[in-house]
Design an enzyme around this catalytic site. Structure first.
Site, mmCIF file in Angstrom:
data_model
loop_
_atom_site.group_PDB
_atom_site.id
_atom_site.type_symbol
_atom_site.label_atom_id
_atom_site.label_comp_id
_atom_site.label_asym_id
_atom_site.label_seq_id
_atom_site.Cartn_x
_atom_site.Cartn_y
_atom_site.Cartn_z
ATOM 1 N N TYR A 1 -2.300 -2.579 -11.780
ATOM 2 C CA TYR A 1 -3.764 -2.484 -11.744
ATOM 3 C C TYR A 1 -4.273 -1.789 -13.012
ATOM 4 O O TYR A 1 -5.058 -0.842 -12.934
ATOM 5 C CB TYR A 1 -4.223 -1.739 -10.479
ATOM 6 C CG TYR A 1 -3.727 -2.353 -9.200
ATOM 7 C CD1 TYR A 1 -4.333 -3.492 -8.678
ATOM 8 C CD2 TYR A 1 -2.636 -1.815 -8.522
ATOM 9 C CE1 TYR A 1 -3.872 -4.070 -7.492
ATOM 10 C CE2 TYR A 1 -2.167 -2.382 -7.334
ATOM 11 C CZ TYR A 1 -2.787 -3.500 -6.836
ATOM 12 O OH TYR A 1 -2.342 -4.063 -5.672
ATOM 13 N N GLU B 1 4.853 -6.253 1.596
ATOM 14 C CA GLU B 1 4.390 -6.866 0.346
ATOM 15 C C GLU B 1 3.775 -5.815 -0.569
ATOM 16 O O GLU B 1 2.573 -5.792 -0.783
ATOM 17 C CB GLU B 1 3.415 -8.012 0.630
ATOM 18 C CG GLU B 1 2.342 -7.671 1.639
ATOM 19 C CD GLU B 1 1.429 -8.838 1.995
ATOM 20 O OE1 GLU B 1 1.830 -10.004 1.855
ATOM 21 O OE2 GLU B 1 0.295 -8.546 2.420
ATOM 22 N N GLY C 1 0.786 -1.233 0.000
ATOM 23 C CA GLY C 1 0.000 0.000 0.000
ATOM 24 C C GLY C 1 0.813 1.275 0.000
ATOM 25 O O GLY C 1 0.276 2.343 0.298
ATOM 26 N N GLY D 1 2.885 -3.820 -4.105
ATOM 27 C CA GLY D 1 2.574 -4.177 -5.486
ATOM 28 C C GLY D 1 2.689 -2.952 -6.382
ATOM 29 O O GLY D 1 3.668 -2.755 -7.095
ATOM 30 N N ARG D 2 1.676 -2.070 -6.254
ATOM 31 C CA ARG D 2 1.580 -0.899 -7.123
ATOM 32 C C ARG D 2 2.871 -0.083 -7.166
ATOM 33 O O ARG D 2 3.353 0.281 -8.241
ATOM 34 C CB ARG D 2 0.441 0.002 -6.630
ATOM 35 C CG ARG D 2 0.071 1.116 -7.585
ATOM 36 C CD ARG D 2 -0.920 2.111 -6.957
ATOM 37 N NE ARG D 2 -2.127 1.479 -6.470
ATOM 38 C CZ ARG D 2 -3.256 1.339 -7.182
ATOM 39 N NH1 ARG D 2 -3.322 1.795 -8.408
ATOM 40 N NH2 ARG D 2 -4.315 0.749 -6.646
ATOM 41 N N CYS E 1 -19.221 2.753 -25.205
ATOM 42 C CA CYS E 1 -20.451 3.540 -25.200
ATOM 43 C C CYS E 1 -20.899 3.794 -23.767
ATOM 44 O O CYS E 1 -22.004 3.419 -23.377
ATOM 45 C CB CYS E 1 -21.541 2.801 -25.967
ATOM 46 S SG CYS E 1 -20.974 2.285 -27.585
#
Ligand code: PLP
Length: 352
Positions: free
Chosen positions: A330, A237, A203, A239-240, A302
């Site tokens: 993501y 841990e 995070g 990620g981003r 659309c």
């Protein structure tokens, strides 16, 4: 430009050399704090290959991710977490199992399984400034301290399911000082239980508004090193914050039009290839070659939700190439590719 000439747009372009350099910086800042890469941020095997030498293992959130990582890194330690584990997931043979509820422990006992577990705690501490909160109140993630106590009682007096420590992943989008405050609270709690292995989650903040800014890994690494007591294993841990910067989503303008006074540029592809701006509700950062009148950049779907960026001061005409930044996490893997049945993007890897 080469991709545009070759008719290969839209495309994802991953800069693996850039990822390698970023991973080296992060690793150097963290010393002997263990790092598991959170695979759900981007499971692309080419990225995993670059990341692998810099991490101590991988964190996966499903049986699918587990099989995927195992295929490429059969020897690598893997931690499996996530609420709602099926039997196949709960009974998988992994380095660490992150337990989400007392009933997961009961299911392990009933099936006569052995496992090395971390108990995932949702601490009731105020979490301000986070973009997503997984803890600090009623959420389906992990257990409150009463749930943890229930697990610890069940785990006493047996040695098949080994209580290794505590896991927490309470928020995302926090800067280094706030992440350290959170770590302090988690460590206090874990030490109260007599635990020496503590995973404090991912995070780490990423700013889409400022693509050049980076989470302060040096401050964070130093802070964690000073919090850690001898004999303790601390693990994170992320990620981003690891993979987001190395990816770009490149496409071209199909149409430019003015509707009720607002200028729109419609690009090939859109949020069915990169859902990030729709899910975060932000303008995806982009390269601005020539500045111009505020333009809203949309994709081919659309739905008004297919908006890539709003009121960007950029001059665009049909055929122009548009390059979106911070598309390495993501992005492709959370997108609804089949909606409207448009073609899939191409994938290119630089510096491999
Ligand atoms: C998603 C997730 C992570 C990674 O979060 P980032 O914001 O990508 O760093 C880590 N741990 C758990 C349990 C997660 O669910």
């Amino acid at each position: 430009m080469e991709l545009a000439d070759a008719g290969e747009l839209p495309a994802y372009v991953y800069d693996l050399a850039d990822l390698d350099a970023h991973m080296a910086t992060v690793r150097a800042a963290l010393g002997d704090i263990e790092v598991h890469y959170a695979v759900k941020a981007n499971p692309d095997p080419q990225l995993l290959r670059v990341i692998a030498p810099y991490v101590d293992g991988f964190e996966v959130a499903s049986g699918g991710e587990l099989a995927h990582v195992r295929k490429f890194f059969p020897e690598s330690p893997i931690a499996l977490g996530g609420p709602g584990k099926t039997d196949a997931e709960l009974f998988a043979d992994v380095y660490r199992l992150h337990i989400e509820s007392p009933s997961e422990i009961r299911r392990l006992f009933t099936a006569g399984r052995s496992a090395d577990v971390l108990l995932r705690v949702n601490l009731d501490i105020p979490i301000s400034g986070a973009s997503l909160a997984m803890g600090g109140g009623a959420t389906p993630f992990g257990m409150d301290p009463a749930g943890i106590s229930e697990c610890i009682e069940m785990l006493a007096g047996q040695d098949a399911v080994r209580f290794r420590g505590i896991h927490a992943h309470l928020a995302s989008g926090l800067d280094a000082p706030r992440m350290l405050e959170l770590a302090t609270a988690i460590l206090d709690y874990a030490r109260g239980l007599g635990v020496t292995e503590i995973n404090i989650g991912g995070g780490m903040a990423v700013s889409y508004a400022d693509p050049d800014s980076r989470f302060d890994w040096k401050t964070y690494g130093k802070g964690l090193a000073s919090l850690r007591r001898p004999g303790e294993v601390l693990r994170i841990e992320p990620g981003r914050s690891l993979s987001v910067y190395c990816g770009r989503y490149v496409t071209r303008v199909i149409d430019v039009k003015r509707v009720h006074g607002e200028l729109f540029a419609v690009v090939a592809g859109g949020t069915h290839h990169i859902r990030t701006p729709a899910t975060k509700g932000h303008s995806q950062p982009m390269v601005i070659e020539e500045s111009g009148e505020p333009t809203t950049i949309v994709g081919q779907l659309c739905t008004p939700k297919d908006t890539m960026a709003r009121h960007v001061p950029v001059s665009l005409k049909p055929g122009d190439v548009v390059e979106f930044l911070m598309a390495g996490a993501y992005a492709w893997n959370i997108s609804h590719h089949d909606f409207l049945m448009h073609p899939k993007p191409a994938f290119h890897y630089l510096g491999s």
